[in-house]
Design a protein around this motif. Structure first.
Motif, mmCIF file in Angstrom:
data_model
loop_
_atom_site.group_PDB
_atom_site.id
_atom_site.type_symbol
_atom_site.label_atom_id
_atom_site.label_comp_id
_atom_site.label_asym_id
_atom_site.label_seq_id
_atom_site.Cartn_x
_atom_site.Cartn_y
_atom_site.Cartn_z
ATOM 1 N N PRO A 1 0.738 -1.292 0.164
ATOM 2 C CA PRO A 1 -0.398 -0.139 -0.146
ATOM 3 C C PRO A 1 0.877 0.873 -0.335
ATOM 4 C CG PRO A 1 -0.848 -1.601 1.564
ATOM 5 C CD PRO A 1 0.628 -1.917 1.177
ATOM 6 N N ASN A 2 2.307 1.375 0.118
ATOM 7 C CA ASN A 2 2.753 2.226 0.317
ATOM 8 C C ASN A 2 4.063 1.942 -0.208
ATOM 9 O OD1 ASN A 2 0.939 3.663 2.974
ATOM 10 N ND2 ASN A 2 1.942 2.057 4.321
ATOM 11 N N THR A 3 4.535 1.479 -1.720
ATOM 12 C CA THR A 3 5.127 1.367 -2.302
ATOM 13 C C THR A 3 5.744 2.556 -2.645
ATOM 14 O OG1 THR A 3 5.405 -0.870 -2.240
ATOM 15 C CG2 THR A 3 6.978 0.611 -4.053
ATOM 16 N N GLY B 1 12.503 14.958 -8.905
ATOM 17 C CA GLY B 1 13.526 13.611 -8.638
ATOM 18 C C GLY B 1 12.372 12.126 -7.895
ATOM 19 N N SER B 2 11.689 12.558 -6.930
ATOM 20 C CA SER B 2 10.531 11.481 -6.387
ATOM 21 C C SER B 2 9.246 12.761 -6.940
ATOM 22 C CB SER B 2 11.341 10.827 -4.732
ATOM 23 O OG SER B 2 9.907 10.435 -4.758
ATOM 24 N N LEU B 3 8.681 11.870 -7.728
ATOM 25 C CA LEU B 3 7.125 12.494 -7.329
ATOM 26 C C LEU B 3 6.746 12.691 -6.110
ATOM 27 C CD1 LEU B 3 4.957 14.136 -8.562
ATOM 28 C CD2 LEU B 3 3.949 11.470 -8.940
ATOM 29 N N TYR B 4 6.641 11.256 -5.975
ATOM 30 C CA TYR B 4 5.811 11.050 -4.060
ATOM 31 C C TYR B 4 6.266 12.262 -2.607
ATOM 32 C CZ TYR B 4 2.769 7.486 -5.170
ATOM 33 O OH TYR B 4 1.934 7.093 -5.848
ATOM 34 N N ALA B 5 8.017 12.576 -2.822
ATOM 35 C CA ALA B 5 8.909 13.775 -1.872
ATOM 36 C C ALA B 5 8.489 14.731 -1.887
ATOM 37 C CB ALA B 5 10.248 13.137 -2.703
ATOM 38 N N MET B 6 8.207 14.634 -3.580
ATOM 39 C CA MET B 6 7.496 16.582 -3.828
ATOM 40 C C MET B 6 6.213 15.931 -3.365
ATOM 41 S SD MET B 6 5.415 17.900 -5.559
ATOM 42 C CE MET B 6 5.599 17.281 -7.372
ATOM 43 N N LEU B 7 5.300 15.707 -3.402
ATOM 44 C CA LEU B 7 4.137 15.778 -2.930
ATOM 45 C C LEU B 7 4.829 15.754 -1.725
ATOM 46 C CD1 LEU B 7 2.088 13.486 -5.227
ATOM 47 C CD2 LEU B 7 2.496 16.140 -5.407
ATOM 48 N N LEU C 1 0.819 9.143 0.278
ATOM 49 C CA LEU C 1 -0.164 8.883 -0.732
ATOM 50 C C LEU C 1 -0.161 7.277 0.053
ATOM 51 C CD1 LEU C 1 -0.116 11.542 -2.416
ATOM 52 C CD2 LEU C 1 -0.433 10.377 -4.376
ATOM 53 N N HIS C 2 -1.385 6.456 -0.394
ATOM 54 C CA HIS C 2 -1.283 4.946 -0.169
ATOM 55 C C HIS C 2 -2.465 4.597 -1.286
ATOM 56 C CE1 HIS C 2 -0.312 6.490 4.318
ATOM 57 N NE2 HIS C 2 -1.502 7.129 3.772
#
Length: 247
Positions: A89-91, A169-175, A183-184
């Protein structure tokens, strides 16, 4: 009716050469970290020009089978790329690739803001006039193109998003850093497919290479649907597993 000779002619010569060299590497004709014959030697062996030989070598490089050292030649990779990518769920792509001992990289190829197609709107529960950001992202492991992503993010949750994606770089790090959002994953579907001509070009693969197409929807901590992603992973380099939550 197409004859056997016509079928043979339909295969580009550089693909044939790449297949021969890869087969020899797999059989052990060239050991790990061993230098391949020079371009001139390969030209003589296969009776082809240098351009065709370079195409074959570049294909093997992008497949993670060989590497190039400037001025020294091409070498069989010490550790052929064979990624075990686990979905939870958190990959997070960057985290997973780093844990596998590789260097992750993301290249943003295109970004736009528009009304999404009906199936995307339904997946994200958007109204008919609600728009979203569409991002095309090419993801790498150790400079080898690994996955082609098309990501949709509802604009109402991410105001001014395109001002923060220039050095992605990392989309999730930016969000998380800009919007404070984690995000999950709530669902994913899996399907085997082949690349389009454009996808094959970006992923540096022959058009008959298998891809694993994963479509996913993500939510935030408030259970709002905030991301839809269509990701196509190279089947020749990556195996994907699913990790179920322990009860």
């Amino acid at each position: 009716m197409m004859q056997e000779s016509d079928l043979q002619d339909a295969t580009p010569r550089y693909l044939e050469i790449a297949d021969v060299l890869q087969s020899e590497i797999v059989k052990g004709s060239y050991k790990l970290d061993e230098r391949l014959p020079s371009e001139a030697q390969l030209c003589s062996r296969f009776r082809e020009n240098r351009y065709t030989i370079r195409q074959a070598l570049e294909l093997l490089m992008h497949s993670g089978i060989i590497r190039s050292h400037q001025g020294k030649g091409h070498y069989v990779c010490e550790k052929p790329l064979n990624l075990q990518y686990t979905i939870t769920p958190n990959t997070r792509f960057s985290n997973e690739i780093t844990l596998l001992g590789c260097t992750p990289k993301a290249k943003l190829l295109k970004q736009e803001k528009l009304i999404p197609p009906e199936d995307i709107a339904v997946a994200l529960k958007l109204g008919p006039e609600e728009d979203a950001y569409r991002l095309e992202i090419l993801r790498y492991a150790d400079s080898v193109p690994l996955a082609w992503n098309v990501t949709w993010l509802p604009s109402k949750y991410f105001p001014g998003l395109l001002d923060h994606t220039r050095c992605l770089g990392s989309l999730y790090a930016m969000l998380e850093g800009v919007y404070g959002m984690q995000l999950h994953r709530i669902w994913s579907t899996f399907q085997a497919t082949y690349p389009t001509a454009m996808e094959a070009s970006y992923l540096k693969i022959p058009p008959n290479t298998n891809l694993l197409h994963i479509e996913s929807v993500m939510r935030d901590d408030d259970r709002q649907l905030v991301e839809y992603t269509s990701a196509k992973y190279r089947g020749d380099l990556c195996r994907v597993s699913i990790e179920f939550e322990q009860k």
